[in-house]
Design a protein around this motif. Structure first.
Motif, PDB file in Angstrom:
ATOM      1  N   UNK A  91       0.854  -1.193   0.000  1.00 51.79           N
ATOM      2  CA  UNK A  91       0.000   0.000   0.000  1.00 51.79           C
ATOM      3  C   UNK A  91       0.887   1.239   0.000  1.00 51.79           C
ATOM      4  N   UNK A  92       0.535   2.232  -0.803  1.00 48.97           N
ATOM      5  CA  UNK A  92       1.333   3.461  -0.899  1.00 48.97           C
ATOM      6  C   UNK A  92       0.539   4.623  -0.325  1.00 48.97           C
ATOM      7  N   UNK A  93       1.105   5.309   0.647  1.00 46.75           N
ATOM      8  CA  UNK A  93       0.423   6.464   1.249  1.00 46.75           C
ATOM      9  C   UNK A  93       0.855   7.781   0.605  1.00 46.75           C
ATOM     10  N   UNK A 165      -1.333  11.153  -0.471  1.00 49.39           N
ATOM     11  CA  UNK A 165      -2.597  10.643  -0.990  1.00 49.39           C
ATOM     12  C   UNK A 165      -3.701  10.717   0.072  1.00 49.39           C
ATOM     13  N   UNK A 166      -4.913  10.963  -0.349  1.00 48.32           N
ATOM     14  CA  UNK A 166      -6.016  11.036   0.616  1.00 48.32           C
ATOM     15  C   UNK A 166      -6.279   9.708   1.316  1.00 48.32           C
ATOM     16  N   UNK A 167      -5.951   8.608   0.661  1.00 46.38           N
ATOM     17  CA  UNK A 167      -6.052   7.294   1.284  1.00 46.38           C
ATOM     18  C   UNK A 167      -5.005   6.400   0.611  1.00 46.38           C
ATOM     19  N   UNK A 168      -4.594   5.315   1.272  1.00 47.15           N
ATOM     20  CA  UNK A 168      -3.553   4.466   0.678  1.00 47.15           C
ATOM     21  C   UNK A 168      -3.981   3.926  -0.687  1.00 47.15           C
ATOM     22  N   UNK A 169      -3.017   3.937  -1.596  1.00 52.67           N
ATOM     23  CA  UNK A 169      -3.224   3.327  -2.914  1.00 52.67           C
ATOM     24  C   UNK A 169      -2.860   1.856  -2.766  1.00 52.67           C
ATOM     25  N   UNK A 170      -3.869   0.995  -2.820  1.00 50.79           N
ATOM     26  CA  UNK A 170      -3.675  -0.417  -2.517  1.00 50.79           C
ATOM     27  C   UNK A 170      -3.106  -1.167  -3.727  1.00 50.79           C
TER      28      UNK A 170
END
Length: 774
Positions: A91-93, A165-170
């Motif tokens: 996951x990328x934050x 990012x507003x939410x983690x990029x899964x």
């Protein structure tokens, strides 16, 4: 942190490889040990064979870009939509973008961290590096939002931009966002840099080479995480593959060449130009799509209207372009491994005498040569642009090569132009396709490419004066003081002699592997396998080292350890040659040999001069002094000895008799390793009848004694001379100790008288100009 730890480990191993020996204090067990922990541990992403592992992954970024070139203000304004695909298991934050134009920002570290000194004569570029910049340079971000227009928080750290990012990029997800920016284009002729403009005072026009110009994704990889090392102007780029659609709005009298294929030539070109473009599709010679006359006419005007060129490119890691009204453009279709590729060139009138004749044909030759040695060129076009520099991007590169005003040029200018075109076009393969990280390992890009450049140059012309590749041409670098040297496996910003270290030494090493250590067949198969395995992927040095061994069954750890991780030079000395002959037990032959030795031992200058002077010896004047030994023949062979030998000889087998009668000469050679870097022994023998032969002994002869080895050779003919490394294959830094008997070297003055001018060397002479004036 993973990246930093890995780099620290590599650099420590590089610098301390000789100290951290497996068998310190011994004469063996060091240089031939396996690399072991000096390489990263194989895993599911990167296998021990050097191939991508079963779970290998890499990210992707697609770009849709609109950009406007302001020719009056030398300003670039752009807006892009980026779609980023997270193919990693993580996951990328946040994500990192590169803002490479910020290298010109006075607040960036690279503007101040280099030493500077004053001297009696200062160049403009040197002064510009000291003085505050005259332009407001660096990228200005005007908007950064998600796909719906919602503002995203971001942080700029010099040449890097982090988007939170507003939410983690899964894993498996994609994220689309938009960036708007502008920057003032720099004058690359005065402040340096890869992209920028060149101004032509005589016609008041600009040539724009637009490179690393848009905010672009940094690489996120399995072996280091984010590659967000700052761009300081030297270490080039680690980039993510993706698809591009770019619309470039420029003055309507400009010609644009770019990465990829133009989608609207028909609207951009005049009817005559478009017809010539169609003609070029099947021509056997380069066709001028935009002619010299077209360019001369365009130079006279400065259009205020604009037009938009549209280019698309698939599966590329970058996008660059050229724009100017002072460009000629020619095109040549080329068959590369069954695929049609348009080899094209863009150049100004001052380059016409050279580029019109050579450029597109050199592009075509380069594609064919590299495709033969690596993988078939996969893209539809390859472009060479004359821009008084050398820099590479997918499908397009910027080179130099201008004639004098009268249209003449020196041979060195011609050869230099051909060499740089081959080099920069060759970069399409390394790193544009085999996508190594240039920021960390410059040699994986420049070194491998320089090696392929050498092969392409030699396939262009057998007399081409290649400056890098032949082993003997790296010697001056290898013999430098150790405080001026560093291992090839050194980060680009930390290298003192950048060209020799990152370009020449790795290229030379690969040439030594191909010609001397592995042989062409094994090397070529392994090198192609590396290119095939890692095309459109992100290899590391370990992947290259392992693949070369995996595909060849040649253990090369000793070579990687010495040539890539160390700084020791090659200096192997032929210390002694001893000659033995098997005279056998034949008593008559033995007696003759003994008599010859006795006579030689008894002879001396006093004895000879006494005889010449007629000295009367006491034993001759008084015969009573003579006894049994005075008349005894000490070398007489008895019948008993003859019978014993006959019995011995007749008892030998036919094979034993053949060896016994062969009259073999045995030569015992002793070599010492004075430089430290082991190499094969290549020994040329010159016989008494004038013939020669060469023996090649593997470098493994040094494995049990890395300091000195002795080897015996049996020869049918008598040897009169022995020479080590006769073709200068191993980069031996001292050839004075390579011969027996020693060969006298001429003094510097005599050497100067004996040698002629080197073909292709830049001496400032222009024989073409002189011939025209006669």
């Amino acid at each position: 942190m993973r990246k930093n730890l890995y780099l620290a480990g590599v650099l420590c191993c590089s610098i301390l490889s000789l100290q951290a020996q497996n068998n310190p204090g011994s004469n063996h067990g060091n240089r031939f040990e396996q690399l072991g922990t000096m390489l990263q541990t194989p895993n599911m992403y990167r296998s021990a064979s050097g191939a991508p592992g079963p779970k290998y992954w890499q990210q992707r970024a697609d770009y849709d870009i609109d950009v406007q070139l302001d020719d009056a203000a030398q300003k670039l304004t752009g807006a892009e939509t980026i779609t980023y695909f997270n193919n990693s298991p993580d996951p990328l934050t946040y994500i990192w973008l590169q803002l490479d134009e910020n290298e010109h920002d006075p607040k960036s570290d690279n503007q101040s961290f280099n030493e500077s000194r004053m001297s009696d004569k200062m160049t403009l570029s040197t002064l510009n590096s000291i003085l505050p910049p005259k332009q407001d340079l660096g990228v200005k971000i005007t908007k950064l939002t998600d796909a719906e227009g919602k503002t995203l928080p971001y942080t700029i750290n010099q040449t890097m931009l982090r988007i939170d990012l507003p939410k983690p990029l899964m894993p498996g997800e994609k994220y689309r966002f938009k960036v708007s920016w502008w920057y003032n284009i720099s004058d690359r002729m005065t402040i340096g840099g890869r992209g920028g403009y060149e101004y032509f005072q005589e016609d008041k026009n600009y040539l724009y080479t637009i490179a690393q110009w848009y905010p672009r994704l940094a690489v996120y990889s399995d072996f280091q995480g984010w590659q967000n090392k700052q761009f300081t102007g030297r270490g080039e780029f680690a980039l993510t593959f993706g698809n591009f659609k770019v619309r470039m709005t420029v003055p309507s009298d400009h010609v644009v060449g770019a990465t990829g294929e133009c989608q609207n030539y028909k609207e951009m070109l005049s009817a005559a130009q478009y017809q010539r473009w169609q003609q070029a599709q099947n021509s056997k010679e380069p066709v001028e799509v935009v002619t010299l006359d077209d360019a001369k006419k365009a130079i006279q005007g400065h259009a205020s209207s604009t037009k938009t060129w549209v280019y698309e490119a698939q599966n590329v890691r970058d996008f660059a372009w050229v724009s100017s009204r002072r460009l000629i453009w020619d095109a040549l279709p080329t068959n590369v491994e069954g695929n049609k590729v348009m080899a094209m060139s863009y150049y100004g009138p001052e380059a016409y005498p050279l580029y019109r004749r050579y450029s597109s044909k050199v592009v075509a030759h380069t594609l064919k040569s590299y495709s033969k040695h690596t993988i078939p060129y996969p893209y539809p076009v390859a472009i060479s642009v004359e821009a008084a520099n050398g820099m590479e991007y997918p499908m397009i590169c910027f080179n130099y090569g201008r004639a004098d005003k009268d249209g003449t040029y020196s041979e060195s200018t011609k050869n230099g132009m051909i060499g740089v075109i081959i080099h920069e076009v060759g970069h399409n393969f390394f790193p544009m396709i085999v996508n190594s990280d240039e920021r960390q390992w410059t040699w994986m890009d420049e070194g491998l490419n320089t090696f392929c450049q050498f092969m392409a140059e030699q396939e262009w012309d057998s007399n081409f004066p290649s400056g890098r590749g032949p082993a003997h041409k790296i010697v001056d670098y290898m013999k430098m003081p150790k405080d001026q040297l560093e291992p090839i496996m050194t980060n680009s910003e930390n290298i003192v002699q950048f060209g020799p270290n990152a370009y020449a030494k790795p290229a030379t090493g690969l040439n030594i592997l191909r010609e001397t250590i592995m042989g062409r067949e094994l090397f070529d198969f392994s090198f192609r396998e590396y290119a095939r395995r890692w095309a459109f992927k992100h290899p590391t040095p370990a992947d290259f080292f392992r693949t070369m061994e995996d595909a060849s069954a040649v253990d090369l750890d000793w070579f990687w350890r010495g040539w890539f991780f160390g700084i020791e030079p090659v200096d192997i000395s032929l210390d002694s040659v001893k000659w033995f002959r098997m005279d056998g037990n034949d008593p008559e032959k033995t007696a003759k040999t003994a008599q010859a030795a006795y006579d030689k031992n008894m002879d001396h200058v006093a004895r000879q001069r006494n005889k010449a002077a007629g000295v009367k010896y006491a034993v001759d004047q008084d015969t009573s002094l003579q006894d049994f030994y005075s008349k005894w023949n000490r070398f007489e062979v008895s019948q008993e000895d003859k019978d014993a030998y006959s019995k011995f000889y007749n008892g030998l087998s036919a094979e034993e008799k053949a060896l016994y009668d062969s009259k073999k000469n045995f030569y015992q050679l002793t070599f010492s390793n004075k430089g430290g870097l082991v190499m094969p022994l290549i020994i040329e023998w010159t016989f008494a009848d004038g013939t020669k032969e060469t023996d090649r002994i593997s470098a493994y002869i040094w494995r049990k004694n890395e300091n000195e080895v002795t080897k015996v050779f049996a020869k049918d003919k008598q040897v009169v001379a022995v020479k080590l490394d006769p073709l200068r294959e191993t980069a031996d830094i001292d050839e004075s100790n390579n011969s027996w008997p020693r060969e006298a070297a001429p003094s510097q003055f005599e050497l100067f008288k004996a040698q002629g001018g080197v073909r292709g060397a830049s001496t400032g002479d222009n024989p073409m100009k002189k011939a025209r004036t006669k």
